[in-house]
Design an enzyme around this catalytic site. Structure first.
Site, mmCIF file in Angstrom:
data_model
loop_
_atom_site.group_PDB
_atom_site.id
_atom_site.type_symbol
_atom_site.label_atom_id
_atom_site.label_comp_id
_atom_site.label_asym_id
_atom_site.label_seq_id
_atom_site.Cartn_x
_atom_site.Cartn_y
_atom_site.Cartn_z
ATOM 1 C CB CYS A 189 -0.921 0.005 1.220
ATOM 2 S SG CYS A 189 -2.005 1.440 1.316
ATOM 3 C CG HIS A 232 -5.715 -2.173 -1.855
ATOM 4 N ND1 HIS A 232 -4.740 -2.880 -1.190
ATOM 5 C CD2 HIS A 232 -5.407 -0.863 -1.675
ATOM 6 C CE1 HIS A 232 -3.878 -2.032 -0.631
ATOM 7 N NE2 HIS A 232 -4.257 -0.793 -0.928
ATOM 8 C CD GLU A 233 -6.652 1.823 -4.332
ATOM 9 O OE1 GLU A 233 -6.847 2.830 -3.629
ATOM 10 O OE2 GLU A 233 -5.554 1.238 -4.373
ATOM 11 C CG HIS A 247 -7.268 2.975 0.706
ATOM 12 N ND1 HIS A 247 -6.567 3.270 1.852
ATOM 13 C CD2 HIS A 247 -6.379 2.384 -0.140
ATOM 14 C CE1 HIS A 247 -5.307 2.870 1.718
ATOM 15 N NE2 HIS A 247 -5.165 2.325 0.521
#
Length: 218
Positions: A134, A176-177, A180
């Site tokens: 990351c 993953h994004e 976030h």
């Protein structure tokens, strides 16, 4: 499985005027810095984008995020990673040249994509485990198990909402994004026994994580 957001330590949404001011301050920088783990903006669910920025500012933000992602370099960047608490992320991956790695990780190219207010769910029961890193947690990588195939719904910059399937590595990037944007880091999902410093990671950088499982005992 749907993406989940932690429910603690939430802050109220910024008023539109304050958000516009914040975005302006970030975009005034030539190349905004990537926010690192420990900054609260990475631990708060981002605000839905509902027109707080006009088309020109939104376009500038997206272009800036793409430049920051390329400069890092990375394959995805969420707005909170440059300090902006909006549910916007940019994604782009050219893939890899090694056919063995590409096949083992289902790492097909992902063209430049902007996802606004995304959500996703697993398309089936299949899962895959690979090392992730990351840009907000430099210096380390760890294995994360994620759905191998997802269905994501998101809005494009032109305002059209679409539902699209993603598989393999592109699905991992979307997850993953989106995490976030929900105030989560990949380490929240990681097998912590697999955690490797970048200097040590080459020994585990095979197409699969089988050697790392044996060597690190997870």
């Amino acid at each position: 499985m749907t993406s989940a957001a932690p429910g603690n330590h939430l802050s109220p949404n910024l008023p539109p005027a304050a958000l516009v001011e914040l975005v302006g301050a970030v975009l005034a920088q030539d190349l905004p810095a990537i926010v690192r783990a420990g900054d609260p903006v990475l631990r708060r669910p981002a605000q839905d984008f509902d027109g707080q920025l006009d088309d020109a500012v939104l376009g500038n933000l997206i272009s800036t995020m793409r430049r920051v992602m390329h400069e890092a370099p990375g394959v995805g960047l969420a707005a909170p990673q440059i300090g902006i608490p909006l549910r916007i992320a940019v994604l782009e991956d050219q893939g890899v040249q090694d056919p063995e790695v590409a096949a083992a990780r289902a790492r097909t190219p992902l063209p430049f994509t902007v996802i606004i207010n995304p959500r996703y769910e697993a398309a089936d029961g299949s899962v895959a485990s690979f090392y992730e890193g990351c840009l907000s947690v430099p210096g380390y990588q760890a294995v994360v198990e994620r759905p191998a195939s997802i269905t994501a719904t998101y809005t494009r910059p032109d305002g059209v909402t679409v539902t699209e399937g993603f598989e393999g590595w592109p699905a991992r990037i979307v997850q993953h994004e989106t995490d976030h944007l929900n105030g989560q880091l990949y380490l929240d999902r990681a097998v912590l026994r697999s955690l490797s410093a970048d200097q040590e990671h080459p020994r585990w950088a095979q197409p699969t994580v089988d050697d790392a499982r044996r060597g690190l005992g997870f």
